[in-house]
Design an enzyme around this catalytic site. Structure first.
Site, PDB file in Angstrom:
ATOM      1  N   HIS A  56       0.848  -1.194   0.000  1.00 47.27           N
ATOM      2  CA  HIS A  56       0.000   0.000   0.000  1.00 47.27           C
ATOM      3  C   HIS A  56       0.883   1.244   0.000  1.00 47.27           C
ATOM      4  O   HIS A  56       2.098   1.175   0.210  1.00 47.27           O
ATOM      5  CB  HIS A  56      -0.941   0.017   1.209  1.00 47.27           C
TER       6      HIS A  56
HETATM    7  P1  TYD Z   1      -1.754  -2.691   7.518  1.00 51.40           P
HETATM    8  O1  TYD Z   1      -1.381  -1.260   7.606  1.00 51.40           O
HETATM    9  O2  TYD Z   1      -2.323  -3.176   6.214  1.00 51.40           O
HETATM   10  O3  TYD Z   1      -0.510  -3.605   7.915  1.00 51.40           O
HETATM   11  P2  TYD Z   1       0.852  -3.888   7.082  1.00 51.40           P
HETATM   12  O4  TYD Z   1       1.239  -2.621   6.408  1.00 51.40           O
HETATM   13  O5  TYD Z   1       1.837  -4.324   8.110  1.00 51.40           O
HETATM   14  O6  TYD Z   1       0.602  -4.966   6.106  1.00 51.40           O
HETATM   15  O7  TYD Z   1      -2.765  -3.001   8.698  1.00 51.40           O
HETATM   16  C1  TYD Z   1      -3.180  -4.322   9.008  1.00 51.40           C
HETATM   17  C2  TYD Z   1      -4.470  -4.241   9.817  1.00 51.40           C
HETATM   18  O8  TYD Z   1      -4.231  -3.577  11.063  1.00 51.40           O
HETATM   19  C3  TYD Z   1      -5.575  -3.493   9.109  1.00 51.40           C
HETATM   20  O9  TYD Z   1      -6.798  -4.177   9.354  1.00 51.40           O
HETATM   21  C4  TYD Z   1      -5.616  -2.155   9.796  1.00 51.40           C
HETATM   22  C5  TYD Z   1      -5.078  -2.442  11.183  1.00 51.40           C
HETATM   23  N1  TYD Z   1      -4.310  -1.314  11.741  1.00 51.40           N
HETATM   24  C6  TYD Z   1      -4.867  -0.545  12.735  1.00 51.40           C
HETATM   25  O10 TYD Z   1      -5.997  -0.772  13.199  1.00 51.40           O
HETATM   26  N2  TYD Z   1      -4.143   0.510  13.230  1.00 51.40           N
HETATM   27  C7  TYD Z   1      -2.900   0.811  12.770  1.00 51.40           C
HETATM   28  O11 TYD Z   1      -2.266   1.780  13.248  1.00 51.40           O
HETATM   29  C8  TYD Z   1      -2.341  -0.003  11.722  1.00 51.40           C
HETATM   30  C9  TYD Z   1      -0.970   0.262  11.172  1.00 51.40           C
HETATM   31  C10 TYD Z   1      -3.091  -1.049  11.242  1.00 51.40           C
END
Ligand code: TYD
Length: 142
Positions: A56
């Site tokens: 992302h």
């Molecule tokens: P995501 O940012 O997609 O994780 P990564 O970049 O490590 O793959 O987030 C994964 C899940 O966690 C998504 O459902 C959103 C949640 N999340 C939160 O609730 N708060 C946060 O600060 C972050 C970073 C993620």
């Protein structure tokens, strides 16, 4: 250690060694971290070397990613250039500004990531569709 990817750079924190055991590193907002830190999150318990996280870009949030234990690779993509970087030093973080697509892979089993972010979590400021990202990123670099 400079990067060709826009809005991205390594940040090296000084290591404080004072003769006792251990190394101390300090990250301070508006000093070695260029933004106000509103959120800290961390990722650990990684067991699958083939796991893929990230995939992302952010419209508003800036981050600095530290791998404080172990290692991982990050593929960075600003729409024009792609570069793969490895984070493996606890005192060297990656500043990731807006509109940089990142994919995290090759986590070591002991990997622990610590992320400092400039704003609260808001799913609406994520771009999770690569084609949508490319369209915006290419428009911005015109
Ligand atoms: P995501 O940012 O997609 O994780 P990564 O970049 O490590 O793959 O987030 C994964 C899940 O966690 C998504 O459902 C959103 C949640 N999340 C939160 O609730 N708060 C946060 O600060 C972050 C970073 C993620």
């Amino acid at each position: 250690m400079s990067l060709n990817i826009r809005n991205s750079r390594f940040i090296e924190l000084p290591k404080i060694k004072d003769g006792r055991d251990g190394i101390l590193c300090v990250a301070e907002q508006q000093k070695n971290i260029s933004f106000d830190i509103k959120r800290v999150f961390y990722i650990y318990d990684l067991h699958d070397n083939n796991a893929v996280r990230g995939k992302h870009a952010h419209k508003n949030v800036e981050q600095v990613i530290f791998c404080i234990k172990g290692s991982l690779e990050l593929l960075l993509d600003d729409g024009l250039y792609k570069e793969t970087v490895k984070l493996e030093k606890p005192n060297v973080g990656l500043y990731l500004g807006t509109y940089v697509w990142n994919v995290m892979t090759k986590f070591s089993e002991d990997c622990i990531l610590l992320v400092l972010a400039s704003d609260f979590y808001n799913e609406n400021e994520y771009i999770r569709d690569y084609n949508q990202f490319l369209a915006i990123a290419l428009k911005q670099s015109e």
